[in-house]
Every structure is written in C-alpha cells, then in structure tokens.
Design a protein around this motif. Structure first.
Motif, PDB file in Angstrom:
ATOM      1  N   VAL A  43      46.449  29.880  25.175  1.00 28.31           N
ATOM      2  CA  VAL A  43      47.046  29.347  26.394  1.00 28.31           C
ATOM      3  C   VAL A  43      48.218  30.226  26.806  1.00 28.31           C
ATOM      4  N   CYS A  44      48.371  30.449  28.106  1.00 27.44           N
ATOM      5  CA  CYS A  44      49.531  31.197  28.581  1.00 27.44           C
ATOM      6  C   CYS A  44      50.212  30.442  29.710  1.00 27.44           C
ATOM      7  N   SER A  45      51.467  30.770  29.929  1.00 28.14           N
ATOM      8  CA  SER A  45      52.237  30.226  31.041  1.00 28.14           C
ATOM      9  C   SER A  45      52.697  31.376  31.918  1.00 28.14           C
ATOM     10  N   VAL A  46      52.311  31.336  33.193  1.00 27.07           N
ATOM     11  CA  VAL A  46      52.763  32.323  34.168  1.00 27.07           C
ATOM     12  C   VAL A  46      53.952  31.725  34.905  1.00 27.07           C
ATOM     13  N   LEU A  47      55.096  32.392  34.816  1.00 25.21           N
ATOM     14  CA  LEU A  47      56.333  31.865  35.384  1.00 25.21           C
ATOM     15  C   LEU A  47      56.686  32.604  36.668  1.00 25.21           C
ATOM     16  N   GLY A  48      56.545  31.922  37.800  1.00 22.45           N
ATOM     17  CA  GLY A  48      57.029  32.476  39.053  1.00 22.45           C
ATOM     18  C   GLY A  48      58.535  32.309  39.136  1.00 22.45           C
ATOM     19  N   ASN A  49      59.144  32.903  40.126  1.00 24.85           N
ATOM     20  CA  ASN A  49      60.598  32.871  40.236  1.00 24.85           C
ATOM     21  C   ASN A  49      61.106  31.875  41.272  1.00 24.85           C
ATOM     22  N   GLY A  50      60.258  30.922  41.665  1.00 26.56           N
ATOM     23  CA  GLY A  50      60.657  29.931  42.650  1.00 26.56           C
ATOM     24  C   GLY A  50      61.766  29.023  42.144  1.00 26.56           C
ATOM     25  N   PRO A  51      62.522  28.392  43.056  1.00 26.96           N
ATOM     26  CA  PRO A  51      63.642  27.528  42.663  1.00 26.96           C
ATOM     27  C   PRO A  51      63.259  26.417  41.693  1.00 26.96           C
ATOM     28  N   SER A  52      62.029  25.903  41.806  1.00 25.84           N
ATOM     29  CA  SER A  52      61.621  24.782  40.953  1.00 25.84           C
ATOM     30  C   SER A  52      61.488  25.169  39.493  1.00 25.84           C
ATOM     31  N   LEU A  53      61.476  26.468  39.190  1.00 27.26           N
ATOM     32  CA  LEU A  53      61.339  26.872  37.789  1.00 27.26           C
ATOM     33  C   LEU A  53      62.527  26.395  36.969  1.00 27.26           C
ATOM     34  N   LYS A  54      63.677  26.267  37.592  1.00 30.12           N
ATOM     35  CA  LYS A  54      64.859  25.788  36.867  1.00 30.12           C
ATOM     36  C   LYS A  54      64.583  24.409  36.273  1.00 30.12           C
ATOM     37  N   GLU A  55      63.962  23.537  37.063  1.00 33.10           N
ATOM     38  CA  GLU A  55      63.618  22.200  36.574  1.00 33.10           C
ATOM     39  C   GLU A  55      62.556  22.266  35.476  1.00 33.10           C
ATOM     40  N   SER A  56      61.542  23.114  35.676  1.00 34.03           N
ATOM     41  CA  SER A  56      60.474  23.231  34.682  1.00 34.03           C
ATOM     42  C   SER A  56      61.000  23.762  33.353  1.00 34.03           C
ATOM     43  N   ILE A  69      53.806  33.844  27.144  1.00 36.97           N
ATOM     44  CA  ILE A  69      54.620  33.749  28.354  1.00 36.97           C
ATOM     45  C   ILE A  69      54.496  35.014  29.196  1.00 36.97           C
ATOM     46  N   VAL A  70      54.274  34.806  30.497  1.00 38.27           N
ATOM     47  CA  VAL A  70      54.133  35.906  31.454  1.00 38.27           C
ATOM     48  C   VAL A  70      55.217  35.755  32.521  1.00 38.27           C
ATOM     49  N   CYS A  71      56.107  36.741  32.628  1.00 42.79           N
ATOM     50  CA  CYS A  71      57.152  36.730  33.644  1.00 42.79           C
ATOM     51  C   CYS A  71      56.860  37.809  34.691  1.00 42.79           C
ATOM     52  N   VAL A  72      57.553  37.732  35.826  1.00 43.90           N
ATOM     53  CA  VAL A  72      57.237  38.645  36.926  1.00 43.90           C
ATOM     54  C   VAL A  72      58.507  39.161  37.607  1.00 43.90           C
ATOM     55  N   ASN A  73      58.387  40.357  38.176  1.00 48.47           N
ATOM     56  CA  ASN A  73      59.399  40.998  39.020  1.00 48.47           C
ATOM     57  C   ASN A  73      60.813  40.888  38.447  1.00 48.47           C
ATOM     58  N   ASN A  74      61.712  40.136  39.088  1.00 47.38           N
ATOM     59  CA  ASN A  74      63.116  40.136  38.662  1.00 47.38           C
ATOM     60  C   ASN A  74      63.477  39.009  37.705  1.00 47.38           C
ATOM     61  N   TYR A 198      48.756  27.985  32.607  1.00 49.73           N
ATOM     62  CA  TYR A 198      49.671  27.076  33.287  1.00 49.73           C
ATOM     63  C   TYR A 198      50.578  27.890  34.207  1.00 49.73           C
ATOM     64  N   LEU A 199      50.752  27.404  35.418  1.00 46.64           N
ATOM     65  CA  LEU A 199      51.559  28.084  36.418  1.00 46.64           C
ATOM     66  C   LEU A 199      52.803  27.255  36.710  1.00 46.64           C
ATOM     67  N   PHE A 200      53.963  27.881  36.543  1.00 46.49           N
ATOM     68  CA  PHE A 200      55.241  27.231  36.804  1.00 46.49           C
ATOM     69  C   PHE A 200      56.017  28.051  37.835  1.00 46.49           C
ATOM     70  N   GLY A 201      56.900  27.394  38.572  1.00 43.27           N
ATOM     71  CA  GLY A 201      57.794  28.092  39.483  1.00 43.27           C
ATOM     72  C   GLY A 201      57.110  28.738  40.673  1.00 43.27           C
ATOM     73  N   ALA A 202      55.939  28.232  41.035  1.00 40.71           N
ATOM     74  CA  ALA A 202      55.191  28.787  42.180  1.00 40.71           C
ATOM     75  C   ALA A 202      55.399  27.886  43.390  1.00 40.71           C
ATOM     76  N   ASP A 203      56.618  27.795  43.880  1.00 41.74           N
ATOM     77  CA  ASP A 203      56.946  26.896  44.985  1.00 41.74           C
ATOM     78  C   ASP A 203      56.146  27.239  46.242  1.00 41.74           C
ATOM     79  N   THR A 204      56.062  28.525  46.569  1.00 48.45           N
ATOM     80  CA  THR A 204      55.348  28.999  47.770  1.00 48.45           C
ATOM     81  C   THR A 204      55.826  28.234  49.005  1.00 48.45           C
ATOM     82  N   SER A 205      57.129  28.103  49.110  1.00 47.80           N
ATOM     83  CA  SER A 205      57.730  27.266  50.163  1.00 47.80           C
ATOM     84  C   SER A 205      58.580  28.083  51.125  1.00 47.80           C
ATOM     85  N   TRP A 206      58.244  29.341  51.303  1.00 45.77           N
ATOM     86  CA  TRP A 206      59.066  30.213  52.163  1.00 45.77           C
ATOM     87  C   TRP A 206      59.152  29.688  53.593  1.00 45.77           C
ATOM     88  N   HIS A 207      58.085  29.018  54.051  1.00 45.07           N
ATOM     89  CA  HIS A 207      58.086  28.537  55.437  1.00 45.07           C
ATOM     90  C   HIS A 207      59.227  27.555  55.704  1.00 45.07           C
TER      91      HIS A 207
END
Length: 300
Positions: A43-56, A69-74, A198-207
């Motif tokens: 099992v792996c967890s892909v961590l996006g950098n969205g604001p909700s990751l703080k809660e997760s 654990i898989v992290c991305v970009n910054n 498992y995907l965390f921090g993928a808010d995708t809420s830029w709009h």
C-alpha cells in the motif's frame, strides 16, 4: 440511427488518428522507456500539497507512516518532511529543470535542493521526466547525495484505442496527460502495482481562489499545506514568458477540465491493472475515485 452511425465512424477515425500519432511519438522517444523499481509495501500514500493535507497529517499520521509514502514538488519545504522520511518523491514542474545557480527568482527550488542535499539522510527515490536529464538540479543531487536514486520516466502523452494506450502505459512508453504532478505520481504508482493507493491532500480547489481584477487579469491564490497564510496572496497567472498577458477564464477552466479528465483516465487504467485508488483527502473536488474512512492500521 444515421446520426449514431456517423458518430461511431467519427469516433473510430478520431481514435485511429490519435493512435497513429501516439505510435509515431513513441517510435521517436521509445528508447526512453520508464524502468520502475519494485514496490516496497503493498500500500502507498500519495501526498498532494493541498491545504487539507495539514488535517490529514494530524489525524492520519500513523496510518500514512505504515504505507510507502510518495511526496511531490515542494513538499520538502514542510517541517514534517524529515519526520515522514518518504521513500518516493516525484517532481514534474519543468521550472525545476531550467533552474541554474544563476536563477534569482525561484527561492522555492533552491530551498528544495538544499533540503535534498543537507537533510535527506535516508534512501529515497526521486522520479523526474526524462527531459530533466543533464539539468543543473539533477547534477547537484546525483553528485551531492548518494542516498537519493534518480529514476527517469518517459512523459510521452499517448491517446487512441484504449487497448493500445493501456499497453503503452504498462510498458513505460507513454503516460496520460499529467496536468498536475499528482497525475504523474498516480500513473507511476499504478505501474508499480500497489494493491491500494491512498490519495491525501488533493484538494483540487483552485477555482475557489480565482479573482479577476479591473484590468481583466486572472488572479489565483495558490495555497499549500506548508504555507503561512500571510505569505500567500492572489497573483496573476501569466500565459507568456514576458508576463504581458494572463490566461483567459476560458483557458483556465479548460486546464481544470484536463486535470479532472486525467483522474478519470487514471481510474479506468487502475481498474484495468487491478489497482484500487482511494481518495482519502480531508477535502477534495475529485469525484473519479472512491472515498472511505481510513483505519489506523494497514496490512503490509
């Protein structure tokens, strides 16, 4: 009936043309096939950098630590990075690979490089597109930290007949269009054959953060979980290198469409490969993946 027949013929010809173009692209770039390492856990967890990751990270830290654990970009900017000690890290932002010692306007990239060289003291695999090979950044990392192994992936966008596209994905000869780094990360992890992602921090809420000023300039406030609110403001999103014109509202929402469509493509490909993707983000607009509550233990 006649209209339906025309639509079927049109779809077939469109997929045929797209397939031929994809095969031509693969023929040119086929020598750069992706060779991925074996998974370390089921099992792996892909961590996006969205604001909700703080809660997760606050509520699911123990669970995430039990997965690969898989992290991305910054992500390396976050203090928690050295506590998580991720096994995998994906960077797809092209700005990283044109960065040089003389670059003055990308302190974020300079900071990521510093962390990689000075603070990563555990084995970590760094995934970057093949066009990054020979870049200043990769040269510094490969020379400066032997614990970081660089894996180059073939970012050739392929389309066409589904059976052909899936075969090219699986062989590392092509990928879906990665409008975000999360799409690239998920595509790579599907091909590493994890049982569950498992995907965390993928808010995708830029709009939610789009604004239009009195000059008709498109502004977006891009917030990450590691940002301090006072340091983030609405900024123009320029469409040209000279920063004369911002993206139009139409083009910006077309970009959003490509993101959400990319997740749908990945869902179908994951089903084809027998990989389960769960969107465990505390907040997310992604509707392509199933959602469920996360327990604090995972079979490994």
């Amino acid at each position: 009936m006649i209209e339906a027949g025309f639509n079927l013929v049109s779809q077939f010809l469109s997929e045929l043309f797209a397939s031929l173009v994809s095969l031509l692209k693969v023929a040119i770039r086929g020598r750069h096939a992706t060779h991925l390492p074996d998974r370390q856990l089921l099992v792996c967890s892909v961590l996006g950098n969205g604001p909700s990751l703080k809660e997760s990270l606050s509520e699911q830290f123990d669970f995430i630590r039990q997965t690969e654990i898989v992290c991305v970009n910054n992500f390396a900017h976050a203090d928690i990075f050295t506590h998580l000690r991720p096994q995998d890290y994906v960077i797809s932002d092209p700005n990283y690979f044109v960065f040089t010692e003389q670059t003055t306007d990308r302190d974020d990239i300079r900071r990521t490089l510093y962390v990689f060289l000075e603070q990563v003291n555990w084995p970590m695999i760094l995934y970057v597109p093949h066009f990054a090979k020979g870049s200043y950044l990769l040269g510094k990392i490969e020379q400066g930290n032997p614990l970081i192994k660089v894996v180059y992936f073939n970012y050739t966008v392929v389309r066409g007949f589904k059976w052909l596209v899936y075969w090219l994905y699986a062989k590392g000869l092509g990928m879906p269009q990665a409008q975000t780094v999360i799409i690239a990360a998920l595509a790579l992890m599907i091909n590493r054959k994890f049982e569950t992602i498992y995907l965390f921090g993928a808010d995708t809420s830029w709009h939610e953060e789009i604004r239009l000023n009195d000059k008709n300039q498109l502004l977006i406030k891009q917030i990450h979980f590691y940002d301090k609110p006072k340091d983030v403001s609405h900024q123009p999103v320029y469409s040209d290198a000279h920063r004369q014109r911002t993206f139009s509202m139409a083009s910006q929402f077309l970009s959003f469409h490509k993101v959400f469509r990319g997740y749908e493509v990945l869902r179908d490909y994951a089903d084809h490969r027998g990989v389960r993707i769960v969107n465990a983000s505390a907040k997310s607009y992604i509707d392509a993946f199933e959602r469920e509550s996360i327990s604090q233990s995972v079979n490994q």
